[in-house]
Design an enzyme around this catalytic site. Structure first.
Site, mmCIF file in Angstrom:
data_model
loop_
_atom_site.group_PDB
_atom_site.id
_atom_site.type_symbol
_atom_site.label_atom_id
_atom_site.label_comp_id
_atom_site.label_asym_id
_atom_site.label_seq_id
_atom_site.Cartn_x
_atom_site.Cartn_y
_atom_site.Cartn_z
ATOM 1 N N LYS A 114 -12.307 -1.190 6.773
ATOM 2 C CA LYS A 114 -11.701 -2.136 7.444
ATOM 3 C C LYS A 114 -12.258 -2.055 9.113
ATOM 4 C CE LYS A 114 -8.690 -2.633 3.924
ATOM 5 N NZ LYS A 114 -8.069 -1.666 3.019
ATOM 6 N N ASP B 87 -1.361 6.390 6.332
ATOM 7 C CA ASP B 87 -2.322 5.930 5.988
ATOM 8 C C ASP B 87 -2.600 4.874 7.012
ATOM 9 O OD1 ASP B 87 -4.171 4.117 4.791
ATOM 10 O OD2 ASP B 87 -2.825 3.392 3.201
ATOM 11 N N TRP C 236 0.811 -1.133 0.041
ATOM 12 C CA TRP C 236 0.207 0.190 0.078
ATOM 13 C C TRP C 236 0.970 1.368 -0.132
ATOM 14 C CZ3 TRP C 236 -4.473 -0.163 -1.961
ATOM 15 C CH2 TRP C 236 -5.268 -1.320 -1.843
HETATM 16 C C1 PLP Z 1 -7.421 -1.003 1.776
HETATM 17 C C2 PLP Z 1 -6.144 -0.127 1.899
HETATM 18 C C3 PLP Z 1 -6.265 1.165 0.812
HETATM 19 C C4 PLP Z 1 -7.202 1.043 -0.261
HETATM 20 O O1 PLP Z 1 -8.254 1.369 0.053
HETATM 21 P P1 PLP Z 1 -9.475 1.649 -1.026
HETATM 22 O O2 PLP Z 1 -10.723 2.185 -0.243
HETATM 23 O O3 PLP Z 1 -9.785 0.412 -1.656
HETATM 24 O O4 PLP Z 1 -8.813 2.754 -1.743
HETATM 25 C C5 PLP Z 1 -5.175 2.002 1.208
HETATM 26 N N1 PLP Z 1 -4.213 1.864 2.237
HETATM 27 C C6 PLP Z 1 -4.399 0.771 3.057
HETATM 28 C C7 PLP Z 1 -3.308 0.500 4.121
HETATM 29 C C8 PLP Z 1 -5.473 -0.234 3.055
HETATM 30 O O5 PLP Z 1 -5.396 -1.327 3.819
#
Ligand code: PLP
Length: 361
Positions: free
Chosen positions: A197, A173, A102
């Protein structure tokens, strides 16, 4: 089917009481005779709900007053663009720490909007994976910001220490770790997280941003990605993802009732320890991440005999343990055990793993 425990990395399972409440009031929300998703985001009753959700999140994370909380569209990836557009003035450079897929994707996207300095911190030794300690990260003193991903959802790597950036704004993030344990928000310039999540359904992204970082967006920034516009309009410059916001609010209330982030962190610690212990006690399963940097949310593990993978997956599915297939990049299995996963789910997985091992060794 009897009870199912869903180990999906995202969209992930939500707390059962939250789903039950949403179902109960689905057709008639707060006596309006309408569903919450049918109401104007400008109506008083909706705004009161939205404000309470924000207040509850502020309380849960002890967010200081000089931070704005934004309810945005566009998922985690939307922020891969929005962060450089808002925080990277033309001519400056941003540092991107890469510890998994990511953060790598975030860096690749940011390159569309400015100069990006990629700093790879993963180390591999004999198949064992570790990362460079945050105190040793070669951060540039004059970077516009430093971006990193404290929990790499795919790779199962978690960095617990918050890096010291000596005044350079730190951007994180936290899509797969927000609200899983306490963090000192004041150490960050900006935190973002896709909701699907640990917060609620997909379609909503939370951004927590220090006020002094607002108002420096690149001219080409689309209006719906502009943090200042979002902040000045209480995240309602355009129609926000109203249902997702409502459901996030229910999750925040659920978490508060449970005792808050401190309480859930303890449970998360217990859940992760239980699963890692089962993996480490067996020579049938393995996890190759340095124990200091193992994720408590996303736990990848591999069967030493990979020819048993399909059998493991079909039998676990039949036992009500779903979505255990690892991400295609790393293979094997992955158990995502976010806040909503009860300890009973992890125990059921551990029991299944031990029985499967007995039947197949
Ligand atoms: C799932 C995830 C993303 C992407 O999320 P989307 O909503 O599908 O764009 C980005 N960073 C991390 C750490 C993730 O777990």
């Amino acid at each position: 089917m009897s009870e199912v425990f869903n180990f999906c990395a995202g969209p992930a399972m939500l707390p059962t009481p939250v789903m039950a409440k949403a179902q109960h009031e689905f057709l008639n929300w707060q006596g309006t005779g309408s569903s919450v998703m049918e109401l104007s985001h400008r109506s008083g009753i909706y705004i009161a709900m939205a404000e309470k959700a924000e207040a509850d999140l502020r309380e849960l994370m002890s967010i200081p007053d000089n931070y704005k909380v934004l309810f945005c569209h566009g998922g985690g990836r939307g922020q891969f663009s929005a962060v450089p557009l808002n925080l990277l003035p033309t001519g400056q450079t941003a540092d991107y720490i890469v510890d998994g897929s990511w953060s790598k994707a975030a860096a690749a996207e940011a390159k569309n909007f400015g100069d990006i300095n990629v700093i790879n911190i993963t180390k591999e030794d004999n198949g064992n994976i570790s990362v460079l300690n945050p105190t040793e990260w070669p951060i540039s003193p004059n970077a516009a910001y430093v971006h990193y991903c404290p929990n790499e959802t795919v790779n199962g790597i978690e960095i617990n220490e918050i890096p010291e950036t000596n005044g350079v704004p730190l951007v994180a993030d936290m899509s797969s770790t927000i609200l899983s344990h306490e963090v000192d928000v004041s150490k960050f310039g900006l935190i973002y997280a896709g909701a699907q999540k640990n917060i609620g359904p997909s379609g909503l992204t939370i951004v927590i941003v220090r006020e002094d970082l607002l108002g420096h967006a690149q001219i080409a920034t689309p209006c719906i990605m502009n943090y200042k516009l979002a902040a000045d309009n209480d995240s309602m410059y355009n129609t926000p993802p109203t249902y997702a916001w409502y459901l996030a609010g229910l999750v925040f209330q659920w978490l508060k009732d449970l005792g808050g982030v401190k309480a859930i962190a303890k449970i998360n610690q217990t859940k992760a320890a239980l699963l890692y212990q089962a993996i480490d006690d067996s020579d049938f399963y393995q996890n190759t991440i340095d124990t200091k940097y193992r994720s408590k949310m996303n736990i990848p593990f591999w069967l030493k005999d990979e020819s048993l993978n399909d059998k493991f997956l079909s039998e676990s599915e039949a036992a009500g343990l779903t979505a255990l297939k690892g991400h295609r990049i790393v293979g094997g299995m992955r158990a995502s055990i976010y806040n909503a996963m009860p300890i009973e789910g992890v125990q059921a997985l551990v029991d299944f793993m031990q029985q499967f091992e007995k039947r197949n060794r």
